[in-house]
Write a protein that holds these residues in place. Structure first.
Motif, mmCIF file in Angstrom:
data_model
loop_
_atom_site.group_PDB
_atom_site.id
_atom_site.type_symbol
_atom_site.label_atom_id
_atom_site.label_comp_id
_atom_site.label_asym_id
_atom_site.label_seq_id
_atom_site.Cartn_x
_atom_site.Cartn_y
_atom_site.Cartn_z
ATOM 1 N N ALA A 521 0.832 -1.194 0.000
ATOM 2 C CA ALA A 521 0.000 0.000 0.000
ATOM 3 C C ALA A 521 0.865 1.242 0.000
ATOM 4 C CB ALA A 521 -0.937 -0.014 1.190
ATOM 5 N N GLY A 522 0.343 2.348 -0.581
ATOM 6 C CA GLY A 522 1.097 3.597 -0.618
ATOM 7 C C GLY A 522 0.671 4.449 -1.798
ATOM 8 N N VAL A 523 1.528 5.419 -2.178
ATOM 9 C CA VAL A 523 1.258 6.352 -3.285
ATOM 10 C C VAL A 523 2.108 5.936 -4.471
ATOM 11 C CG1 VAL A 523 1.335 8.746 -4.053
ATOM 12 C CG2 VAL A 523 0.714 8.206 -1.689
ATOM 13 N N TYR A 524 1.437 5.712 -5.611
ATOM 14 C CA TYR A 524 2.120 5.314 -6.850
ATOM 15 C C TYR A 524 2.090 6.495 -7.806
ATOM 16 C CZ TYR A 524 2.194 0.445 -5.313
ATOM 17 O OH TYR A 524 2.444 -0.726 -4.624
ATOM 18 N N THR A 525 3.186 6.679 -8.562
ATOM 19 C CA THR A 525 3.348 7.792 -9.501
ATOM 20 C C THR A 525 3.785 7.235 -10.841
ATOM 21 O OG1 THR A 525 4.007 9.264 -7.695
ATOM 22 C CG2 THR A 525 4.521 9.973 -9.947
ATOM 23 N N CYS A 526 3.140 7.832 -11.920
ATOM 24 C CA CYS A 526 3.533 7.490 -13.301
ATOM 25 C C CYS A 526 4.110 8.758 -13.903
ATOM 26 C CB CYS A 526 2.359 6.995 -14.107
ATOM 27 S SG CYS A 526 2.785 6.567 -15.831
ATOM 28 N N LYS A 527 5.373 8.686 -14.400
ATOM 29 C CA LYS A 527 6.092 9.846 -14.904
ATOM 30 C C LYS A 527 6.444 9.612 -16.362
ATOM 31 C CE LYS A 527 10.045 12.810 -13.788
ATOM 32 N NZ LYS A 527 11.206 12.977 -12.865
ATOM 33 N N ALA A 528 6.120 10.622 -17.264
ATOM 34 C CA ALA A 528 6.439 10.532 -18.688
ATOM 35 C C ALA A 528 7.463 11.601 -19.015
ATOM 36 C CB ALA A 528 5.169 10.717 -19.545
ATOM 37 N N VAL A 529 8.548 11.189 -19.753
ATOM 38 C CA VAL A 529 9.656 12.112 -20.032
ATOM 39 C C VAL A 529 10.041 11.976 -21.491
ATOM 40 C CG1 VAL A 529 12.018 12.790 -19.435
ATOM 41 C CG2 VAL A 529 10.491 11.862 -17.686
ATOM 42 N N ASN A 530 10.193 13.104 -22.227
ATOM 43 C CA ASN A 530 10.764 13.126 -23.591
ATOM 44 C C ASN A 530 11.623 14.375 -23.709
ATOM 45 O OD1 ASN A 530 9.055 15.246 -24.038
ATOM 46 N ND2 ASN A 530 7.980 14.334 -25.803
ATOM 47 N N PRO A 531 12.287 14.608 -24.869
ATOM 48 C CA PRO A 531 13.195 15.768 -24.954
ATOM 49 C C PRO A 531 12.510 17.104 -24.751
ATOM 50 C CG PRO A 531 13.686 14.212 -26.700
ATOM 51 C CD PRO A 531 12.445 13.722 -26.038
ATOM 52 N N LEU A 532 11.175 17.167 -24.951
ATOM 53 C CA LEU A 532 10.484 18.460 -24.831
ATOM 54 C C LEU A 532 9.972 18.726 -23.419
ATOM 55 C CD1 LEU A 532 8.468 18.496 -28.177
ATOM 56 C CD2 LEU A 532 10.693 19.550 -27.685
ATOM 57 N N GLY A 533 10.007 17.709 -22.524
ATOM 58 C CA GLY A 533 9.551 17.963 -21.182
ATOM 59 C C GLY A 533 9.103 16.682 -20.511
ATOM 60 N N GLU A 534 8.435 16.814 -19.362
ATOM 61 C CA GLU A 534 7.965 15.667 -18.608
ATOM 62 C C GLU A 534 6.642 16.012 -17.938
ATOM 63 O OE1 GLU A 534 10.158 16.385 -14.348
ATOM 64 O OE2 GLU A 534 11.131 15.001 -15.776
ATOM 65 N N ALA A 535 5.909 14.912 -17.528
ATOM 66 C CA ALA A 535 4.615 15.061 -16.849
ATOM 67 C C ALA A 535 4.430 13.838 -15.967
ATOM 68 C CB ALA A 535 3.477 15.189 -17.847
ATOM 69 N N SER A 536 3.617 13.996 -14.881
ATOM 70 C CA SER A 536 3.402 12.885 -13.966
ATOM 71 C C SER A 536 2.003 12.975 -13.367
ATOM 72 C CB SER A 536 4.460 12.886 -12.853
ATOM 73 O OG SER A 536 4.340 14.077 -12.090
ATOM 74 N N VAL A 537 1.512 11.768 -12.916
ATOM 75 C CA VAL A 537 0.222 11.660 -12.235
ATOM 76 C C VAL A 537 0.386 10.705 -11.079
ATOM 77 C CG1 VAL A 537 -1.242 12.211 -14.236
ATOM 78 C CG2 VAL A 537 -0.464 9.875 -13.893
ATOM 79 N N ASP A 538 -0.435 10.886 -9.987
ATOM 80 C CA ASP A 538 -0.337 10.071 -8.785
ATOM 81 C C ASP A 538 -1.687 9.440 -8.468
ATOM 82 O OD1 ASP A 538 2.276 10.945 -8.543
ATOM 83 O OD2 ASP A 538 1.674 12.682 -7.306
ATOM 84 N N CYS A 539 -1.604 8.346 -7.647
ATOM 85 C CA CYS A 539 -2.819 7.719 -7.114
ATOM 86 C C CYS A 539 -2.455 7.003 -5.820
ATOM 87 C CB CYS A 539 -3.433 6.769 -8.096
ATOM 88 S SG CYS A 539 -2.522 5.233 -8.334
ATOM 89 N N LYS A 540 -3.434 6.657 -4.987
ATOM 90 C CA LYS A 540 -3.231 6.014 -3.711
ATOM 91 C C LYS A 540 -3.812 4.622 -3.755
ATOM 92 C CE LYS A 540 -4.118 6.638 1.238
ATOM 93 N NZ LYS A 540 -4.766 7.480 2.258
ATOM 94 N N LEU A 541 -3.054 3.636 -3.290
ATOM 95 C CA LEU A 541 -3.485 2.243 -3.258
ATOM 96 C C LEU A 541 -3.632 1.825 -1.802
ATOM 97 C CD1 LEU A 541 -4.089 -0.470 -4.689
ATOM 98 C CD2 LEU A 541 -1.633 -0.985 -4.520
ATOM 99 N N ASP A 542 -4.781 1.194 -1.473
ATOM 100 C CA ASP A 542 -5.050 0.745 -0.108
ATOM 101 C C ASP A 542 -5.276 -0.752 -0.174
ATOM 102 O OD1 ASP A 542 -5.660 0.543 2.501
ATOM 103 O OD2 ASP A 542 -7.692 1.416 2.350
#
Length: 547
Positions: A521-542
């Motif tokens: 259990a905890g906080v999971y993050t998905c991160k996307a990265v390319n030469p023009l920049g990056e972005a991420s999103v989070d969610c909580k798993l119980d």
């Protein structure tokens, strides 16, 4: 005569020379000597001719005695001096022979009886004996009684009867039948038909509604009249009222179309009692009997035109009337023919292998709506016409797919319900399809910059699962070039751990956590990265413990 009257006659003898009685007798003509009765002659016999017996007097007519009797009474001649023989001269008695035929017994008595001193009558003066009557022939038997007399129909003023011919008509053929009627309560029978007829069916007309009549039928032949066949009960002339109604056929409820030259024969039934009065009009005017024939029966009317013309078109009104009741129907008859060709056909434009045409509607549509136009083309090389368009509803068209280098002519037919026009409108000009060179120039499309930094289109969502049950985390991302995906737990990157399986397909990122435990259990993050920049999103798993 008595003895006292004789001397008086002798004293007046000289006067008798001036007017002797015998000279007056020839003045009588046969026309003045009609047949007379013996009673009249016996009244004059004692005064005129004392020497004659009463048997001779029947030969004289009553007119002779009154003519000379008064003179002879004043100056009667003695029997010896003026014998009455000249009065019975054969020449004077011959014209009286027809009268003797009526009374032969009197002549027979007068012929043999002659008075003394008078010449006997010649034997030739005796009338010829009357011919003996021929023996009567046995009379033929009259026909027997007509059979099965019955009532077929009763209307408000007529009765229709039927019967069968008699079994025996005798040696003579049957001349016909006579129908007689008698009002109920009367004994006077009246013949309905003036002359015998041979039909075994007859309609008695002109009867009064509500009265009762007795009816009988007699058979007549040369041998006599049969015993009449009589109905046992009187017939009640009932008032039958049925309102007039026209039963218009289905095909006549809309416009009835015929071609010029065809026959129009319409049968329209109707009903109503008593007999309805049928009236036909056209556009509220009487019919032209030289064009239209009408025949009416008790149950229908026939409308007939031998050869239809355009002028026969119109609305015909049929009216059926009984007293004040009336029913009407309208027949819309349209007589059509082929239309005239279109007008003002023009070749508007020629470009490439295409031609544009225009025209105007025909001057005469044939009394029917124009359904369309038929366009045809003709190649100058072959000279044959080919149909390009059928039932074109517009007055213009474009003809394509023409062969380059050929020359074409065009014509147009108009069409209605009767068919195509007999002639066509031909375009005055011709269309020559020229050979032209075409150069293809591709269109320049500007290049588009497809570079894009990562961007999540679907974020992660919080989830809850049970210990021991695998779960998945999903999100979607886009970007060009394709970004690199990094999964983290509690901000620590998840590397090669068999408990986690990470995948990406068509921009959809997924992370499978196999048989999680409370430690996962905890906080999971998905991160996307390319030469023009990056972005991420989070969610909580119980992760919950099972109960």
């Amino acid at each position: 005569m008595t003895g006292k009257t004789a001397p008086a006659a002798a004293k007046k003898a000289p006067a008798s020379k001036k007017a002797p009685a015998p000279k007056k007798e020839p003045a009588h003509t046969p026309k003045e000597e009609p047949a007379h009765t013996p009673k009249e002659e016996q009244a004059h016999t004692p005064k005129e001719e004392p020497a004659h017996t009463p048997k001779e007097e029947p030969a004289h007519t009553p007119k002779e005695e009154p003519a000379h009797t008064p003179k002879e009474e004043h100056a009667p001649a003695p029997a010896a001096e003026t014998p009455p023989a000249p009065e019975h001269h054969p020449d004077a008695e011959q014209p009286a022979a027809p009268a003797a035929e009526h009374a032969p017994a009197h002549e027979a008595e007068a012929t043999p009886a002659h008075e003394e001193g008078s010449p006997p009558a010649a034997p030739a003066e005796a009338p010829a004996p009357a011919p003996e009557p021929e023996p009567e022939k046995p009379k033929e038997e009259p026909p027997s009684i007509p059979l099965s007399l019955a009532v077929e129909e009763v209307t408000e003023n007529s009765v229709t009867l039927t019967w069968k011919a008699p079994e025996q008509t005798g040696k003579s053929s049957l001349d016909g039948y006579v129908v007689e009627i008698c009002k109920d309560g009367s004994t006077d029978w009246t013949a309905v038909n003036k002359e015998p007829f041979l039909s075994t069916r007859y309609k008695i007309q002109d009867l009064s509604s509500g009265e009762k009549v007795h009816v009988r039928v007699k058979a007549i032949s040369a041998s006599g009249t049969s015993v009449p066949a009589t109905l046992e009960q009187p017939i009640l002339i009932r008032e039958i009222t049925d309102l007039p109604r026209i039963r218009l056929p289905r095909q006549l409820r809309q416009v009835y179309v015929r071609h010029v030259g065809e026959a129009v024969n319409l049968l329209i039934p109707f009903q109503g009692k008593p007999q309805p009065q049928v009236t036909w009009t056209k556009d509220n005017q009487p019919l032209d009997t030289s064009r239209v024939n009408i025949r009416n029966t008790e149950k229908d009317t026939i409308f007939f035109i031998r050869t239809a013309q355009r002028s026969d078109s119109g609305k015909y009104q049929l009216a059926v009337r009984i007293n004040g009741a009336e029913d009407k129907a309208i027949l819309d008859i349209r007589v059509i023919e082929r239309p005239s060709p279109p007008q003002n056909l023009k070749l508007v434009d020629v470009w490439g292998f295409n031609v544009a045409l225009e025209w105007s509607p025909p001057a005469d549509n044939g009394n029917s709506e124009i359904k369309g136009y038929t366009v045809q083309k003709s190649d100058k090389k072959s000279g044959k016409w080919f149909t390009v368009l059928e039932r074109c509803t517009r007055t213009s068209c474009t003809i394509s797919d023409l062969i380059i280098g050929n020359t074409y002519s065009f014509r147009v037919f108009s069409e209605n319900a009767c068919g195509l026009s007999e002639t066509a409108a031909v375009a005055s000009g011709v269309a020559h399809i020229k050979k032209t060179k075409t150069v293809y120039q591709p269109q320049k499309i500007p290049e588009r910059d497809m570079m894009e930094p990562p961007k999540f289109t679907q974020p992660l969502t919080d989830r809850a699962t049970t210990r021991g049950y695998s779960t998945h985390l999903f999100c979607s991302v886009r970007g060009f070039p394709q970004p690199k995906i990094i999964w983290m737990k509690n901000k620590m990157e998840i590397r090669e751990d068999p408990k986690y399986i990470a995948m990406i397909e068509q921009g959809v990122c997924s992370l499978e956590i196999r048989k999680p435990s409370p430690f996962d259990a905890g906080v999971y993050t998905c991160k996307a990265v390319n030469p023009l920049g990056e972005a991420s999103v989070d969610c909580k798993l119980d992760v919950k413990m099972p109960k």
